[in-house]
Design a protein around this motif. Structure first.
Motif, PDB file in Angstrom:
ATOM      1  N   GLU A  11      25.396  27.758  21.678  1.00 53.08           N
ATOM      2  CA  GLU A  11      24.499  26.628  21.474  1.00 53.08           C
ATOM      3  C   GLU A  11      24.207  25.917  22.790  1.00 53.08           C
ATOM      4  OE1 GLU A  11      25.645  25.291  16.898  1.00 53.08           O
ATOM      5  OE2 GLU A  11      26.819  24.513  18.595  1.00 53.08           O
ATOM      6  N   ARG A  12      25.250  25.710  23.585  1.00 55.24           N
ATOM      7  CA  ARG A  12      25.048  25.033  24.855  1.00 55.24           C
ATOM      8  C   ARG A  12      24.211  25.876  25.811  1.00 55.24           C
ATOM      9  NH1 ARG A  12      30.226  22.281  27.464  1.00 55.24           N
ATOM     10  NH2 ARG A  12      28.503  21.454  28.720  1.00 55.24           N
ATOM     11  N   LEU A  13      24.482  27.175  25.845  1.00 56.73           N
ATOM     12  CA  LEU A  13      23.712  28.062  26.710  1.00 56.73           C
ATOM     13  C   LEU A  13      22.246  28.115  26.274  1.00 56.73           C
ATOM     14  CD1 LEU A  13      23.562  30.112  29.008  1.00 56.73           C
ATOM     15  CD2 LEU A  13      24.235  31.900  27.373  1.00 56.73           C
ATOM     16  N   GLY A  14      22.040  28.151  24.956  1.00 58.23           N
ATOM     17  CA  GLY A  14      20.677  28.178  24.440  1.00 58.23           C
ATOM     18  C   GLY A  14      19.890  26.955  24.860  1.00 58.23           C
ATOM     19  N   LEU A  15      20.526  25.781  24.816  1.00 58.96           N
ATOM     20  CA  LEU A  15      19.858  24.548  25.237  1.00 58.96           C
ATOM     21  C   LEU A  15      19.537  24.567  26.729  1.00 58.96           C
ATOM     22  CD1 LEU A  15      21.914  21.900  23.225  1.00 58.96           C
ATOM     23  CD2 LEU A  15      19.552  22.647  22.795  1.00 58.96           C
ATOM     24  N   LEU A  16      20.446  25.123  27.516  1.00 63.21           N
ATOM     25  CA  LEU A  16      20.199  25.220  28.955  1.00 63.21           C
ATOM     26  C   LEU A  16      19.013  26.138  29.244  1.00 63.21           C
ATOM     27  CD1 LEU A  16      23.820  25.544  30.437  1.00 63.21           C
ATOM     28  CD2 LEU A  16      22.449  23.491  30.154  1.00 63.21           C
ATOM     29  N   LEU A  17      18.964  27.273  28.565  1.00 62.58           N
ATOM     30  CA  LEU A  17      17.874  28.227  28.787  1.00 62.58           C
ATOM     31  C   LEU A  17      16.536  27.662  28.315  1.00 62.58           C
ATOM     32  CD1 LEU A  17      19.670  31.535  27.733  1.00 62.58           C
ATOM     33  CD2 LEU A  17      19.065  30.811  30.055  1.00 62.58           C
ATOM     34  N   ASP A  18      16.557  26.972  27.179  1.00 61.04           N
ATOM     35  CA  ASP A  18      15.319  26.361  26.682  1.00 61.04           C
ATOM     36  C   ASP A  18      14.777  25.345  27.681  1.00 61.04           C
ATOM     37  OD1 ASP A  18      15.430  27.860  24.394  1.00 61.04           O
ATOM     38  OD2 ASP A  18      16.256  26.250  23.139  1.00 61.04           O
ATOM     39  N   ARG A  19      15.679  24.557  28.256  1.00 61.67           N
ATOM     40  CA  ARG A  19      15.265  23.533  29.216  1.00 61.67           C
ATOM     41  C   ARG A  19      14.697  24.174  30.481  1.00 61.67           C
ATOM     42  NH1 ARG A  19      16.756  18.266  29.696  1.00 61.67           N
ATOM     43  NH2 ARG A  19      15.710  17.278  31.464  1.00 61.67           N
TER      44      ARG A  19
END
Length: 251
Positions: free
Chosen positions: A38-46
């Motif tokens: 979840e945290r990695l996904g948010l970083l990639l989306d940003r």
């Protein structure tokens, strides 16, 4: 600034969106409850969003639009004959994928240039390149390029841009050289790119304004066919603007 080795690494790699998102995550009270994915996904989306914003800003800067027009500020209430359904369809950008043109005509002050710039702005947001020229100024630049050797490079640049906005069609007096330059430009773009043209002259008068009947036939054959025509009417929008205000829609 976050004092964290991962933050420093992301910054060195120029992953600024991910770095900023990581700094923000550390401030979240429930960050510990989030999974790694979840945290990695948010970083990639940003990071993806940041890159898209930078690309869009770069396209808009290179487009050199005359007005900072955005589709959200288009005035559909003013009685000038703007077809709201058609214009909103054009804002989807499908006409660009189909290599179609847009012809915006009407009297001065009804917002032709603003609407054209709003369409070009939207094209840049959607990933297309755009470029604005007042046609009289473009003719001057083309004439100079013949003399200094830049003509082939300039024509190649104009041929490749996804959306070319030619403002004030019909204002410049055309000699044979200008007519041939215009024909070559439009021929290079025919059925491969899209062009927006604004003019005070109705499309029915363009043939006469071009002067030479043979070249006029060839030029208009590459412009009018497969084009969306928007003819505006009514009083100038400038008459209804406050004397002191922020930038609003005008021609």
């Amino acid at each position: 600034m976050l004092n964290h080795p991962t933050y420093d690494t992301l910054t060195r790699l120029r992953l600024h969106g991910m770095a900023q998102a990581l700094a923000e995550q550390t401030l979240l009270p429930d960050v510990g409850a989030m999974t790694f994915e979840e945290r990695l996904g948010l970083l990639l989306d940003r990071e993806q969003a940041e890159r898209q914003n930078r690309l869009t800003s770069s396209r808009l800067r290179r487009a050199r639009l005359k007005q900072p027009a955005v589709p959200e500020d288009v005035d559909y209430r003013h009685p000038r004959g703007l077809d709201k359904a058609l214009f909103r369809e054009l804002l989807t950008g499908a006409w660009i994928q189909r290599h179609q043109n847009i012809l915006l005509t009407g009297p001065t002050g009804v917002g032709k240039t603003y609407l054209a710039c709003a369409l070009a702005n939207t094209a840049c947001r959607q990933g297309s390149t755009a470029l604005y020229y007042r046609l009289p100024r473009l003719f001057e630049e083309l004439a100079l390029s013949h003399g200094d050797g830049r003509y082939p490079k300039l024509m190649e640049k104009l041929a490749k841009v996804d959306v070319l906005l030619l403002d004030d069609w019909g204002l410049a007096l055309l000699d044979d050289d200008r007519r041939r330059d215009l024909l070559e430009l439009l021929d290079d773009r025919y059925q491969t790119r899209s062009t927006i043209i604004t003019s005070q002259l109705p499309v029915a008068h363009w043939h006469d304004s071009l002067g030479d009947p043979t070249l006029a036939d060839a030029i208009l054959d590459r412009v009018v066919h497969h084009a969306h025509q928007i003819h505006l009417k009514g009083e100038s929008l400038r008459k209804h603007k406050p004397k002191l205000t922020h930038e609003t829609e005008s021609e």
